[in-house]
Structures are given as C-alpha cells and as structure tokens.
Design a protein around this motif. Structure first.
Motif, PDB file in Angstrom:
ATOM      1  N   GLY A   1       0.848  -1.194   0.000  1.00  0.00           N
ATOM      2  CA  GLY A   1       0.000   0.000   0.000  1.00  0.00           C
ATOM      3  C   GLY A   1       0.874   1.231   0.000  1.00  0.00           C
ATOM      4  O   GLY A   1       1.751   1.374   0.856  1.00  0.00           O
TER       5      GLY A   1
ATOM      6  N   GLY B   1      -1.956  -1.235  -3.834  1.00  0.00           N
ATOM      7  CA  GLY B   1      -2.933  -0.153  -3.715  1.00  0.00           C
ATOM      8  C   GLY B   1      -2.228   1.186  -3.643  1.00  0.00           C
ATOM      9  O   GLY B   1      -1.279   1.350  -2.877  1.00  0.00           O
TER      10      GLY B   1
ATOM     11  N   GLY C   1     -10.785   0.996  -5.670  1.00  0.00           N
ATOM     12  CA  GLY C   1     -11.263   0.319  -4.467  1.00  0.00           C
ATOM     13  C   GLY C   1     -10.101   0.050  -3.534  1.00  0.00           C
ATOM     14  O   GLY C   1      -9.081   0.741  -3.591  1.00  0.00           O
ATOM     15  N   LEU C   2     -10.249  -0.962  -2.693  1.00  0.00           N
ATOM     16  CA  LEU C   2      -9.231  -1.281  -1.683  1.00  0.00           C
ATOM     17  C   LEU C   2      -8.387  -2.467  -2.105  1.00  0.00           C
ATOM     18  O   LEU C   2      -8.900  -3.421  -2.687  1.00  0.00           O
ATOM     19  CB  LEU C   2      -9.912  -1.666  -0.373  1.00  0.00           C
ATOM     20  CG  LEU C   2     -10.633  -0.593   0.399  1.00  0.00           C
ATOM     21  CD1 LEU C   2     -11.161  -1.193   1.688  1.00  0.00           C
ATOM     22  CD2 LEU C   2      -9.688   0.560   0.707  1.00  0.00           C
ATOM     23  N   VAL C   3      -7.117  -2.417  -1.731  1.00  0.00           N
ATOM     24  CA  VAL C   3      -6.214  -3.504  -2.090  1.00  0.00           C
ATOM     25  C   VAL C   3      -6.683  -4.818  -1.444  1.00  0.00           C
ATOM     26  O   VAL C   3      -6.503  -5.901  -2.015  1.00  0.00           O
ATOM     27  CB  VAL C   3      -4.755  -3.138  -1.720  1.00  0.00           C
ATOM     28  CG1 VAL C   3      -4.525  -3.133  -0.225  1.00  0.00           C
ATOM     29  CG2 VAL C   3      -3.764  -4.052  -2.404  1.00  0.00           C
ATOM     30  N   THR C   4      -7.334  -4.719  -0.286  1.00  0.00           N
ATOM     31  CA  THR C   4      -7.782  -5.945   0.398  1.00  0.00           C
ATOM     32  C   THR C   4      -8.798  -6.720  -0.440  1.00  0.00           C
ATOM     33  O   THR C   4      -8.864  -7.937  -0.337  1.00  0.00           O
ATOM     34  CB  THR C   4      -8.427  -5.601   1.755  1.00  0.00           C
ATOM     35  OG1 THR C   4      -9.262  -4.477   1.581  1.00  0.00           O
ATOM     36  CG2 THR C   4      -7.398  -5.296   2.803  1.00  0.00           C
ATOM     37  N   GLN C   5      -9.574  -6.014  -1.272  1.00  0.00           N
ATOM     38  CA  GLN C   5     -10.591  -6.740  -2.031  1.00  0.00           C
ATOM     39  C   GLN C   5      -9.959  -7.607  -3.123  1.00  0.00           C
ATOM     40  O   GLN C   5     -10.599  -8.525  -3.635  1.00  0.00           O
ATOM     41  CB  GLN C   5     -11.659  -5.792  -2.594  1.00  0.00           C
ATOM     42  CG  GLN C   5     -11.267  -4.978  -3.795  1.00  0.00           C
ATOM     43  CD  GLN C   5     -12.206  -3.801  -4.024  1.00  0.00           C
ATOM     44  OE1 GLN C   5     -12.471  -2.984  -3.141  1.00  0.00           O
ATOM     45  NE2 GLN C   5     -12.740  -3.704  -5.217  1.00  0.00           N
TER      46      GLN C   5
ATOM     47  N   GLY D   1      -9.251 -11.579  -2.271  1.00  0.00           N
ATOM     48  CA  GLY D   1     -10.273 -12.590  -2.546  1.00  0.00           C
ATOM     49  C   GLY D   1     -10.118 -13.250  -3.893  1.00  0.00           C
ATOM     50  O   GLY D   1     -10.612 -14.351  -4.114  1.00  0.00           O
TER      51      GLY D   1
ATOM     52  N   MET E   1      -4.257  -0.859   6.765  1.00  0.00           N
ATOM     53  CA  MET E   1      -4.287  -1.670   5.545  1.00  0.00           C
ATOM     54  C   MET E   1      -3.637  -3.031   5.780  1.00  0.00           C
ATOM     55  O   MET E   1      -4.137  -4.066   5.327  1.00  0.00           O
ATOM     56  CB  MET E   1      -3.573  -0.875   4.438  1.00  0.00           C
ATOM     57  CG  MET E   1      -3.213  -1.627   3.197  1.00  0.00           C
ATOM     58  SD  MET E   1      -1.456  -2.031   3.265  1.00  0.00           S
ATOM     59  CE  MET E   1      -1.317  -3.313   2.073  1.00  0.00           C
TER      60      MET E   1
ATOM     61  N   HIS F   1      -6.092  -5.285   7.906  1.00  0.00           N
ATOM     62  CA  HIS F   1      -7.190  -5.824   7.092  1.00  0.00           C
ATOM     63  C   HIS F   1      -6.666  -6.865   6.097  1.00  0.00           C
ATOM     64  O   HIS F   1      -7.318  -7.882   5.850  1.00  0.00           O
ATOM     65  CB  HIS F   1      -7.908  -4.706   6.326  1.00  0.00           C
ATOM     66  CG  HIS F   1      -8.789  -3.849   7.192  1.00  0.00           C
ATOM     67  ND1 HIS F   1      -9.806  -4.374   7.953  1.00  0.00           N
ATOM     68  CD2 HIS F   1      -8.816  -2.523   7.414  1.00  0.00           C
ATOM     69  CE1 HIS F   1     -10.418  -3.390   8.607  1.00  0.00           C
ATOM     70  NE2 HIS F   1      -9.828  -2.259   8.300  1.00  0.00           N
TER      71      HIS F   1
ATOM     72  N   ASP G   1     -15.957   4.199  -8.010  1.00  0.00           N
ATOM     73  CA  ASP G   1     -15.773   2.782  -7.728  1.00  0.00           C
ATOM     74  C   ASP G   1     -15.750   2.043  -9.055  1.00  0.00           C
ATOM     75  O   ASP G   1     -16.258   2.557 -10.044  1.00  0.00           O
ATOM     76  CB  ASP G   1     -16.977   2.265  -6.922  1.00  0.00           C
ATOM     77  CG  ASP G   1     -16.543   1.642  -5.615  1.00  0.00           C
ATOM     78  OD1 ASP G   1     -15.504   0.981  -5.604  1.00  0.00           O
ATOM     79  OD2 ASP G   1     -17.261   1.835  -4.602  1.00  0.00           O
TER      80      ASP G   1
ATOM     81  N   SER H   1     -15.254  -0.322   1.837  1.00  0.00           N
ATOM     82  CA  SER H   1     -14.237   0.240   0.934  1.00  0.00           C
ATOM     83  C   SER H   1     -14.290   1.766   0.951  1.00  0.00           C
ATOM     84  O   SER H   1     -13.263   2.440   1.074  1.00  0.00           O
ATOM     85  CB  SER H   1     -14.467  -0.312  -0.478  1.00  0.00           C
ATOM     86  OG  SER H   1     -13.783   0.440  -1.430  1.00  0.00           O
TER      87      SER H   1
ATOM     88  N   ARG I   1     -11.324   4.223   2.422  1.00  0.00           N
ATOM     89  CA  ARG I   1     -10.691   5.179   1.504  1.00  0.00           C
ATOM     90  C   ARG I   1     -10.853   6.616   1.996  1.00  0.00           C
ATOM     91  O   ARG I   1     -10.028   7.464   1.694  1.00  0.00           O
ATOM     92  CB  ARG I   1     -11.245   5.003   0.084  1.00  0.00           C
ATOM     93  CG  ARG I   1     -10.615   3.784  -0.587  1.00  0.00           C
ATOM     94  CD  ARG I   1     -11.070   3.631  -2.007  1.00  0.00           C
ATOM     95  NE  ARG I   1     -12.411   3.096  -2.093  1.00  0.00           N
ATOM     96  CZ  ARG I   1     -13.276   3.391  -3.050  1.00  0.00           C
ATOM     97  NH1 ARG I   1     -12.947   4.241  -3.997  1.00  0.00           N
ATOM     98  NH2 ARG I   1     -14.463   2.847  -3.065  1.00  0.00           N
TER      99      ARG I   1
ATOM    100  N   LEU J   1      -5.439   6.764   3.639  1.00  0.00           N
ATOM    101  CA  LEU J   1      -4.283   6.157   4.309  1.00  0.00           C
ATOM    102  C   LEU J   1      -2.960   6.420   3.606  1.00  0.00           C
ATOM    103  O   LEU J   1      -1.939   6.621   4.236  1.00  0.00           O
ATOM    104  CB  LEU J   1      -4.485   4.640   4.395  1.00  0.00           C
ATOM    105  CG  LEU J   1      -5.590   4.152   5.313  1.00  0.00           C
ATOM    106  CD1 LEU J   1      -5.772   2.652   5.170  1.00  0.00           C
ATOM    107  CD2 LEU J   1      -5.266   4.515   6.760  1.00  0.00           C
ATOM    108  N   TYR J   2      -2.968   6.399   2.292  1.00  0.00           N
ATOM    109  CA  TYR J   2      -1.689   6.534   1.570  1.00  0.00           C
ATOM    110  C   TYR J   2      -1.263   7.992   1.455  1.00  0.00           C
ATOM    111  O   TYR J   2      -0.123   8.287   1.135  1.00  0.00           O
ATOM    112  CB  TYR J   2      -1.776   5.937   0.170  1.00  0.00           C
ATOM    113  CG  TYR J   2      -2.299   4.527   0.145  1.00  0.00           C
ATOM    114  CD1 TYR J   2      -1.864   3.590   1.068  1.00  0.00           C
ATOM    115  CD2 TYR J   2      -3.220   4.128  -0.813  1.00  0.00           C
ATOM    116  CE1 TYR J   2      -2.339   2.293   1.037  1.00  0.00           C
ATOM    117  CE2 TYR J   2      -3.696   2.828  -0.852  1.00  0.00           C
ATOM    118  CZ  TYR J   2      -3.259   1.925   0.081  1.00  0.00           C
ATOM    119  OH  TYR J   2      -3.728   0.647   0.043  1.00  0.00           O
TER     120      TYR J   2
END
Ligand code: FAD
Ligand code: FES
Lengths: 270, 158
Positions: free
Chosen positions: A111, A140, A180-184, A187, A206, A209, B74, B145, B149, B153-154
């Motif tokens: 991240g 991400g 979106g999020l790197v966590t998704q 999956g 991050m 999660h 998204d 999500s 966001r 965070l980054y």
C-alpha cells in the motif's frame, strides 16, 4: 553507532512526493543487506530517520532508498544534491526471508510507499523465479499518478510471470484500472500450492485488514509477514522509541509474522 | 467463454451461487443477456432504476458528474468474487439511479428487469430474503471500501 559516509550518486523522481536516491560509499565496499531491512539515514545538521532499502540485495550497485517527502528530514534526504554526503547506519532489523516461499505460492500486498520495502523481495524472487510457484503482487495506491515503479511493475508482469494487480483509491481521467481497496484483491488471488507465504507492507490499518483477509484465504498466520514501521530513533534496541509491548521493532522487526503482531495490533493504545 | 443459456450460466456466478434450481428458474424469467462496448453507459444518474446487472465479463465504473467532468467513485469487476454486480436502486424507492455506470472495457452481463425481480421477491419471500442477503453483502463490502478510503491512508501518515 557511527554512520558510514555515502555520497549521493543520482536521484530519480518516482512521483509528485517520492524520490529514489542512489548512494555510493565514500570509502569501503558496498553495504550488504537482506530484503526488508532498513538503514538510519542522516542528513548532517538536519536529522536522522529510518528508511527501507529499495534496491537489489543481490547486486553490487549503488545503495538505493525510495523516500516520500513528508517532513524535514525526509525532504532533505529526497532532495539531497548529487555529490552531497549523507550518513548511513545499518542495515538494521529483520528481513522478509522470501526464500521461505520457495516451492509454493507467494502473495505480496503493498500500500502506497509500502511497495518500496517490498521491491528487494520482488527482485529476489525474479532472480530465482523458477523456484517459486504462483507469485502475485497486489498494490494499492492513492491515485494513478501516485503509482511507483511503473517500469518494474510492467517488467515483473511481462518478464517474470508475476500477476500484478493495481488498484487506486481515486481514479483520474484516462484510468481504466480498478478503483477500491487492495484488500478486495486478496479474494481473487489464485492459490494453488499448499505452501503459501504472504508479505504485506503499508499503513497499519491496511496491513491489519490484509492479514485478516489472507488468513481467511488459508494462509497460516505465521506465514503472513508484515513490516511494522513505527517511529524509531536509535535503530539498535537502546532507546525504546520503537517499543510495542515486549517487542523492539528495530530489532525484532520491522518484519514480523502476523501471529505475533495480531494481539498487539488490535489494541488501539499500544 | 463457452456459450450457455441464461439458466445454465446463473448458478456459475458467485453472486447467485447456492440458490436452488427453482429460484434460479424464477430469476431467469426476468433476465436477458446484454453487451456494452467500452464507454457505453449501462445507466445514467436520475433515470428510472429498472435493472440489476450481474457481470459476466468486463469492468464497469460507477461515476458521478461534477461541474468539471465525471469522477469515478468505484469499479465493479466481473472477476471479483461476490462483487461482480451493478445496481441496487431497483430495490429501493424511488427507484432512480443515483450514479452513472459506464463500461470501461468490453462488458457482458445478465440484466434482470427490476420490476419483474421485485414482483418475484414479493411473491416468494424466501427468494426475496436470499437475494436481499446477497445484495446487502455487496453493499457492505462497498461501504467498507468507501469508509477506509475516506481515511486517505496513503496520503497521510504512511
Ligand atoms: C523501519 C522503517 C522503514 C521505513 N521506510 C521508509 C521508506 O522506505 N520510505 C519512506 O519514505 N519512509 C519510510 N519510513 C518512514 C520514515 O522514517 C518517516 O517518513 C520519516 O521518519 C519522517 O521524518 P521527517 O523528519 O521527514 O518527518 P517528520 O517531521 O518527523 O514527520 C512528518 C510526517 O511523517 C510522519 N512520520 C514521522 N515518522 C514516521 C514513521 N516512522 N513512520 C510513519 N510516519 C512517520 C509524522 O507523523 C508526520 O505526519 C520508514 C520508517 C520505518 C520505521
Ligand atoms: S529505535 Fe531505539 S530501541 Fe528501537
């Protein structure tokens, strides 16, 4: 504790706030290090901060650090002029020990600036790519223009059979990738082998999660490794700045397995 | 992809996996196959929300219009398990789209007629609940999500 002197050989701009600085030793040989280790980098008269090494642990080229300009010391480091002499202590801390992933699948989750400490592990994998099964990098970034190491990302995917997935928090005109999020992305990683290793580096939320999602996908908690980059001062276990209950992150870390970190990471006050 | 009828395809999509044959047969009666070229809109903000899309291939961007152009908020991807669906406004009054949805790449989908879906759910509450649970699962993932966001965070402290 006395820093070695290194001279800035060149600097490359990676994005609007991040630069990669290449250092050559003023005297003596190159600094040997393991992927995941950091140094204490000093701008004389300004200050000293911990920065991970982002270069190739197998190469004998310049010592490389990728630095995000967030404050006075990181700014002075990132914008040090070619020829300027900096102090380097280390390398310190634990490494990724990515070779433990040989014979199995490896997933790297990065991240933001967290891709920099993972780069040496990726280069190590690329050098012995056939020893690993499926390798995936899930990365991400804040926006498409924050994405680091674009040439590396392309080469890892095209030349080294690494599945590279980039996802951003916010799109920009022309971006056709994921938002979106790197966590998704965790999956959808294809896991084949029984032996799985996951390396995670980024903001703590991050990482937490991501680790939970990786464990849910069947990676053993002791084989999910995170790099804990909390404030550090001495880097050698003397000052206690980096203490996380019984752990000294400069000595016991920064890279630690999730089974050791989980009880500490879920406690807000630590 | 091997050519399949809608009835054959539905059980393979992660969003619908686990529904029994009767439920899938009911849903199939509300469904048609649709295709969108890159740049084509599935729907536009403010229009009646009369469909629900289960993506088979491709990527769809959910956008909002600003004075300065569109902002993508998204993306939904056919290959994201459990996330490859677009649109829940067909379920919630006043049944109007609150965003634009635009195909980013060649996209094929199963399009369910919203009025027909609502009627099936009213008639068969077990099916309605099963479908609702799945939609809420997707909503919860997207809400998580969006919240994370928001922390940026980054951008802030690494
Ligand atoms: C083991 C380790 C490895 C690191 N690797 C890298 C790297 O490869 N590249 C890189 O750019 N940075 C890295 N960091 C973070 C880097 O050390 C900090 O950004 C730096 O110390 C900030 O100092 P400053 O004087 O520039 O900013 P300050 O004026 O001290 O602070 C500016 C901002 O940065 C935040 N900050 C300060 N110290 C840290 C820290 N240790 N971690 C996170 N945020 C901090 C502050 O809260 C503040 O918001 C690493 C940190 C550790 C502990
Ligand atoms: S930084 Fe001083 S003890 Fe770890």
């Amino acid at each position: 504790m006395v820093p070695r002197r290194f001279r800035v050989a060149s600097t490359r701009r990676d994005n609007h706030d991040t630069l990669t600085v290449q250092l050559e030793p003023c005297e003596g040989g190159p600094l040997a290090f393991a992927a995941g280790q950091f140094t204490m980098l000093q701008v004389f008269g300004v200050g000293e901060v911990p920065i991970s090494i982002s270069g190739d642990p197998r190469g004998s080229g310049p010592l490389q650090h990728t630095i995000r300009d967030v404050g006075s010391v990181s700014h002075a480091l990132a914008f040090a002029a070619p020829g300027q002499v900096l102090g380097v202590r280390g390398p310190y801390g634990t490494g990724w020990e990515v070779a433990d992933g040989k014979g199995g699948d490896v997933v790297l989750v990065a991240g933001g600036i967290g891709l920099a400490p993972l780069r040496p592990a990726l280069l190590e994998i690329c050098a012995e790519r056939d020893d690993y099964e499926r390798v995936s990098l899930l990365y991400g970034a804040r926006t498409p223009s924050d994405v680091l190491f674009a040439d590396d990302l392309r080469s890892w995917a095209e030349d080294h059979r690494i599945t590279v997935e980039v996802i951003v928090d916010r799109g920009e005109a022309g971006w056709t990738g994921r938002i979106g999020l790197v966590t998704q992305l965790i999956g959808k990683v294809a896991f084949g082998a029984d032996q799985r290793l996951a390396l995670v580096c980024g903001p703590e939320v991050m990482m937490r999660h991501s680790a939970v999602a990786l464990v849910a996908r069947g990676v053993e908690p002791q084989r999910v490794r995170l790099s804990m980059e909390r404030n550090m001062k001495c880097g050698v276990g003397l000052c206690g700045h980096c203490q996380l209950r019984e752990l000294f992150l400069c000595l016991d870390g920064p890279v630690l397995p999730f089974d050791r970190l989980e009880p500490l990471m879920s406690r807000a006050e630590l | 992809m091997v050519r399949m009828t809608i009835e054959q395809y539905l059980p393979h999509h992660p969003f619908l996996a686990g529904l029994d044959e009767d439920a899938l047969a009911l849903l199939a009666r509300c469904a048609t196959l649709v295709h969108f070229a890159p740049g084509e809109y599935l729907f536009r903000e403010g229009e009646p929300a009369d469909a629900f899309y289960v993506l088979r291939t491709g990527r769809v961007a959910l956008e909002t219009r600003l004075g300065t152009g569109s902002q993508v908020l998204d993306t939904a991807d056919a290959d994201d398990p459990g996330d490859g669906v677009v649109g829940w406004s067909w379920l919630v009054p006043p049944y109007r789209w609150t965003f634009d949805a635009r195909a980013v790449s060649e996209t094929s989908a199963v399009s369910f007629d919203g009025v027909c879906l609502r009627a099936r759910c009213e008639e068969d509450p077990v099916l309605g609940y099963a479908l609702m649970r799945r939609v809420v699962g997707v909503m919860s993932t997207r809400l998580h999500s969006a919240r994370v966001r928001l922390l940026d965070l980054y951008g802030g402290r690494p």
